[in-house]
Design a protein around this motif. Sequence first.
Motif, PDB file in Angstrom:
ATOM      1  N   ARG A  99       6.007  14.723  21.040  1.00 52.29           N
ATOM      2  CA  ARG A  99       5.643  14.003  19.820  1.00 52.29           C
ATOM      3  C   ARG A  99       4.167  14.165  19.476  1.00 52.29           C
ATOM      4  NH1 ARG A  99       9.161  14.046  16.753  1.00 52.29           N
ATOM      5  NH2 ARG A  99       8.214  12.352  15.523  1.00 52.29           N
ATOM      6  N   HIS A 100       3.418  14.810  20.348  1.00 53.56           N
ATOM      7  CA  HIS A 100       2.005  15.106  20.071  1.00 53.56           C
ATOM      8  C   HIS A 100       1.738  16.528  20.578  1.00 53.56           C
ATOM      9  CE1 HIS A 100      -2.547  14.203  20.924  1.00 53.56           C
ATOM     10  NE2 HIS A 100      -2.373  15.135  20.011  1.00 53.56           N
ATOM     11  N   ILE A 101       1.633  17.445  19.643  1.00 47.77           N
ATOM     12  CA  ILE A 101       1.501  18.862  20.008  1.00 47.77           C
ATOM     13  C   ILE A 101       0.110  19.368  19.674  1.00 47.77           C
ATOM     14  CG2 ILE A 101       2.333  21.207  19.500  1.00 47.77           C
ATOM     15  CD1 ILE A 101       5.094  19.942  18.985  1.00 47.77           C
ATOM     16  N   ALA A 102      -0.518  20.020  20.643  1.00 49.18           N
ATOM     17  CA  ALA A 102      -1.838  20.610  20.452  1.00 49.18           C
ATOM     18  C   ALA A 102      -1.709  22.129  20.387  1.00 49.18           C
ATOM     19  CB  ALA A 102      -2.772  20.218  21.591  1.00 49.18           C
ATOM     20  N   PHE A 103      -2.399  22.721  19.430  1.00 47.64           N
ATOM     21  CA  PHE A 103      -2.484  24.177  19.342  1.00 47.64           C
ATOM     22  C   PHE A 103      -3.833  24.607  19.869  1.00 47.64           C
ATOM     23  CE2 PHE A 103      -3.870  27.953  16.829  1.00 47.64           C
ATOM     24  CZ  PHE A 103      -2.981  28.868  17.373  1.00 47.64           C
ATOM     25  N   VAL A 104      -3.840  25.526  20.824  1.00 48.16           N
ATOM     26  CA  VAL A 104      -5.067  26.057  21.409  1.00 48.16           C
ATOM     27  C   VAL A 104      -5.202  27.505  20.959  1.00 48.16           C
ATOM     28  CG1 VAL A 104      -6.328  26.571  23.531  1.00 48.16           C
ATOM     29  CG2 VAL A 104      -4.817  24.558  23.415  1.00 48.16           C
ATOM     30  N   GLY A 105      -6.194  27.801  20.110  1.00 44.20           N
ATOM     31  CA  GLY A 105      -6.307  29.168  19.614  1.00 44.20           C
ATOM     32  C   GLY A 105      -7.590  29.436  18.870  1.00 44.20           C
ATOM     33  N   GLY A 106      -7.829  30.713  18.622  1.00 42.11           N
ATOM     34  CA  GLY A 106      -9.005  31.178  17.909  1.00 42.11           C
ATOM     35  C   GLY A 106      -9.419  32.535  18.456  1.00 42.11           C
ATOM     36  N   ILE A 143      -7.986  18.448  29.152  1.00 40.92           N
ATOM     37  CA  ILE A 143      -6.743  17.777  28.769  1.00 40.92           C
ATOM     38  C   ILE A 143      -6.282  16.816  29.857  1.00 40.92           C
ATOM     39  CG2 ILE A 143      -4.284  18.158  28.256  1.00 40.92           C
ATOM     40  CD1 ILE A 143      -5.146  20.835  26.956  1.00 40.92           C
ATOM     41  N   ALA A 144      -6.398  17.259  31.110  1.00 41.84           N
ATOM     42  CA  ALA A 144      -5.971  16.398  32.226  1.00 41.84           C
ATOM     43  C   ALA A 144      -6.800  15.124  32.292  1.00 41.84           C
ATOM     44  CB  ALA A 144      -6.080  17.174  33.543  1.00 41.84           C
ATOM     45  N   GLY A 145      -8.058  15.195  31.843  1.00 43.89           N
ATOM     46  CA  GLY A 145      -8.931  14.030  31.903  1.00 43.89           C
ATOM     47  C   GLY A 145      -8.750  13.056  30.758  1.00 43.89           C
ATOM     48  N   MET A 146      -7.925  13.388  29.784  1.00 38.28           N
ATOM     49  CA  MET A 146      -7.702  12.485  28.649  1.00 38.28           C
ATOM     50  C   MET A 146      -6.842  11.297  29.073  1.00 38.28           C
ATOM     51  SD  MET A 146      -6.745  15.115  25.556  1.00 38.28           S
ATOM     52  CE  MET A 146      -7.942  16.275  24.882  1.00 38.28           C
ATOM     53  N   ASN A 147      -7.025  10.165  28.391  1.00 39.74           N
ATOM     54  CA  ASN A 147      -6.102   9.054  28.643  1.00 39.74           C
ATOM     55  C   ASN A 147      -4.756   9.396  28.002  1.00 39.74           C
ATOM     56  OD1 ASN A 147      -5.966   7.961  25.839  1.00 39.74           O
ATOM     57  ND2 ASN A 147      -8.139   7.507  26.191  1.00 39.74           N
ATOM     58  N   GLU A 148      -3.718   8.748  28.441  1.00 40.64           N
ATOM     59  CA  GLU A 148      -2.368   9.114  28.020  1.00 40.64           C
ATOM     60  C   GLU A 148      -2.138   8.898  26.533  1.00 40.64           C
ATOM     61  OE1 GLU A 148       0.775   7.586  30.382  1.00 40.64           O
ATOM     62  OE2 GLU A 148      -0.117   8.205  32.296  1.00 40.64           O
ATOM     63  N   VAL A 149      -2.886   7.993  25.921  1.00 39.87           N
ATOM     64  CA  VAL A 149      -2.726   7.746  24.488  1.00 39.87           C
ATOM     65  C   VAL A 149      -3.168   8.961  23.677  1.00 39.87           C
ATOM     66  CG1 VAL A 149      -3.465   6.306  22.552  1.00 39.87           C
ATOM     67  CG2 VAL A 149      -2.969   5.255  24.771  1.00 39.87           C
ATOM     68  N   ASP A 150      -4.246   9.607  24.098  1.00 35.99           N
ATOM     69  CA  ASP A 150      -4.818  10.732  23.358  1.00 35.99           C
ATOM     70  C   ASP A 150      -4.278  12.094  23.827  1.00 35.99           C
ATOM     71  OD1 ASP A 150      -6.451   9.048  21.830  1.00 35.99           O
ATOM     72  OD2 ASP A 150      -7.971   9.007  23.414  1.00 35.99           O
ATOM     73  N   ARG A 151      -3.716  12.134  25.006  1.00 32.78           N
ATOM     74  CA  ARG A 151      -3.324  13.417  25.593  1.00 32.78           C
ATOM     75  C   ARG A 151      -2.042  13.946  24.948  1.00 32.78           C
ATOM     76  NH1 ARG A 151      -2.582  13.271  31.916  1.00 32.78           N
ATOM     77  NH2 ARG A 151      -0.414  12.728  31.382  1.00 32.78           N
ATOM     78  N   PRO A 152      -2.008  15.220  24.555  1.00 27.93           N
ATOM     79  CA  PRO A 152      -0.774  15.780  23.991  1.00 27.93           C
ATOM     80  C   PRO A 152       0.323  15.892  25.058  1.00 27.93           C
ATOM     81  CG  PRO A 152      -2.374  17.517  24.398  1.00 27.93           C
ATOM     82  CD  PRO A 152      -3.088  16.215  24.645  1.00 27.93           C
ATOM     83  N   ASP A 153       1.565  15.805  24.613  1.00 27.58           N
ATOM     84  CA  ASP A 153       2.670  16.027  25.546  1.00 27.58           C
ATOM     85  C   ASP A 153       3.332  17.389  25.321  1.00 27.58           C
ATOM     86  OD1 ASP A 153       3.843  15.464  23.132  1.00 27.58           O
ATOM     87  OD2 ASP A 153       5.166  13.866  23.872  1.00 27.58           O
ATOM     88  N   GLY A 154       2.723  18.170  24.426  1.00 30.68           N
ATOM     89  CA  GLY A 154       3.166  19.538  24.203  1.00 30.68           C
ATOM     90  C   GLY A 154       1.961  20.394  23.843  1.00 30.68           C
ATOM     91  N   VAL A 173      -0.859  16.835  37.009  1.00 31.84           N
ATOM     92  CA  VAL A 173      -0.107  16.620  35.773  1.00 31.84           C
ATOM     93  C   VAL A 173       1.151  17.482  35.825  1.00 31.84           C
ATOM     94  CG1 VAL A 173      -0.139  16.796  33.257  1.00 31.84           C
ATOM     95  CG2 VAL A 173      -2.230  16.154  34.498  1.00 31.84           C
ATOM     96  N   SER A 174       2.291  16.869  35.622  1.00 29.89           N
ATOM     97  CA  SER A 174       3.567  17.582  35.735  1.00 29.89           C
ATOM     98  C   SER A 174       3.818  18.463  34.508  1.00 29.89           C
ATOM     99  CB  SER A 174       4.721  16.586  35.882  1.00 29.89           C
ATOM    100  OG  SER A 174       5.965  17.264  35.819  1.00 29.89           O
ATOM    101  N   VAL A 175       4.181  19.729  34.763  1.00 33.50           N
ATOM    102  CA  VAL A 175       4.610  20.652  33.707  1.00 33.50           C
ATOM    103  C   VAL A 175       6.046  21.069  34.026  1.00 33.50           C
ATOM    104  CG1 VAL A 175       4.207  22.902  32.623  1.00 33.50           C
ATOM    105  CG2 VAL A 175       2.243  21.536  33.387  1.00 33.50           C
ATOM    106  N   PRO A 176       7.015  20.692  33.182  1.00 31.76           N
ATOM    107  CA  PRO A 176       6.887  20.128  31.838  1.00 31.76           C
ATOM    108  C   PRO A 176       7.053  18.615  31.752  1.00 31.76           C
ATOM    109  CG  PRO A 176       9.120  20.859  32.139  1.00 31.76           C
ATOM    110  CD  PRO A 176       8.412  21.134  33.446  1.00 31.76           C
ATOM    111  N   GLY A 177       7.139  17.909  32.899  1.00 28.31           N
ATOM    112  CA  GLY A 177       7.420  16.480  32.858  1.00 28.31           C
ATOM    113  C   GLY A 177       6.462  15.693  31.989  1.00 28.31           C
ATOM    114  N   ASP A 178       5.154  15.926  32.202  1.00 24.66           N
ATOM    115  CA  ASP A 178       4.145  15.218  31.404  1.00 24.66           C
ATOM    116  C   ASP A 178       3.739  16.022  30.162  1.00 24.66           C
ATOM    117  OD1 ASP A 178       3.939  13.050  33.240  1.00 24.66           O
ATOM    118  OD2 ASP A 178       2.697  14.312  34.537  1.00 24.66           O
ATOM    119  N   ILE A 179       3.563  17.308  30.337  1.00 25.85           N
ATOM    120  CA  ILE A 179       3.144  18.179  29.228  1.00 25.85           C
ATOM    121  C   ILE A 179       3.957  19.477  29.268  1.00 25.85           C
ATOM    122  CG2 ILE A 179       1.237  19.479  28.176  1.00 25.85           C
ATOM    123  CD1 ILE A 179      -0.717  17.504  29.393  1.00 25.85           C
ATOM    124  N   ALA A 180       4.627  19.755  28.189  1.00 26.64           N
ATOM    125  CA  ALA A 180       5.357  21.018  28.059  1.00 26.64           C
ATOM    126  C   ALA A 180       4.419  22.074  27.467  1.00 26.64           C
ATOM    127  CB  ALA A 180       6.579  20.837  27.164  1.00 26.64           C
TER     128      ALA A 180
END
Length: 327
Positions: A171-178, A223-234, A255-262
């Motif tokens: 429900r919160h997806i981050a794009f990493v690119g450039g 990303i791992a250091g973010m609190n869970e409210v701000d951290r993306p789950d994808g 941090v579990s992949v994909p449990g916490d972050i896919a």
Amino acid sequence: MAARAGVSVSTVSNVLNRPELVSKDAAQRVQQAVADLDYVPNVAARQLRAGRSNVFGMAVINITNPFFSEAVLGAEEVAEEAGYSVIVGNSYDSFPRESRYLDLFDRQRLDGILLAPVSDDLSGLERFVKRGVPIVLVDRVDPKGVHLSVSLNDVQGGVLAAEHLLAGGARHIAFVGGPFYVAQMRDRHEGVERTVREAGARFSLIETNTLSVRLGRELGDRIAGMNEVDRPDGVFGANDEVALGIMQSLIHHGVSVPGDIAIVGYDDIDFAASAIVPLTSIRQPSIEMGRSAAGLLLSALSEPDEPLKSVRFEPTLVQRQSTRPRV
């Protein structure tokens, strides 16, 4: 050399280029002079006089990226079958370096150019167009329709990544690119952001000026250091290298992949399948794209009056363990 062999200059030329026209005795004397003087024929000058080099120039953004190295292999394979060699240059995301390689290709009077351009500025190619040298853009579409091109639908690649992460419950997806002066990055960003926002989910952008495993590890730490409210789950990494680096760091931090972050990557390089958590990735058919680019170049040389052609490949999603099953 003619004086050394005791023959005329024209006889030397015939021995080197048309030996059937020269007597056995004269040929032996010239060949002995060649050996004595350590003479190396100037093949480049000879080919220039003939109006051909049998060489292509290929400049890519980053040869350490497996996508580009495989595209080069594909192009070399097709070129070699047709009797051509390929000179490869690595611009490393640098427009000045790209320009220097184009200058080199121009000085060498190569028969054709394969270019994965750093930016949208294609003005450096005008000199080749004026001389009738065919050019194929690799992994890029020419918006003005001046050059042949082989590309991938990167907007659709972003759509596929976003749809897959959303279907797995993100429900919160981050794009990493450039960097975003590279058209592929803009297209992937466009596809993922539009799809995420249309689904009513949260979207974040982590913009970078390069993409590497090392950078991915640094971003994974953040990303791992973010609190869970701000951290993306994808997370959608714009290439597999940065996605793999992010995943390594997240796992290191517990941090579990994909449990916490896919996580989804892009390119489907060989390392994606062999990672500690096999990486879901958007596949680019890199070798096929390189082959297609060289094929277009050969066609342009044999049929210069034919209309310009462009080949567009479609991406596919390869699902592995770094993403959750559809919910």
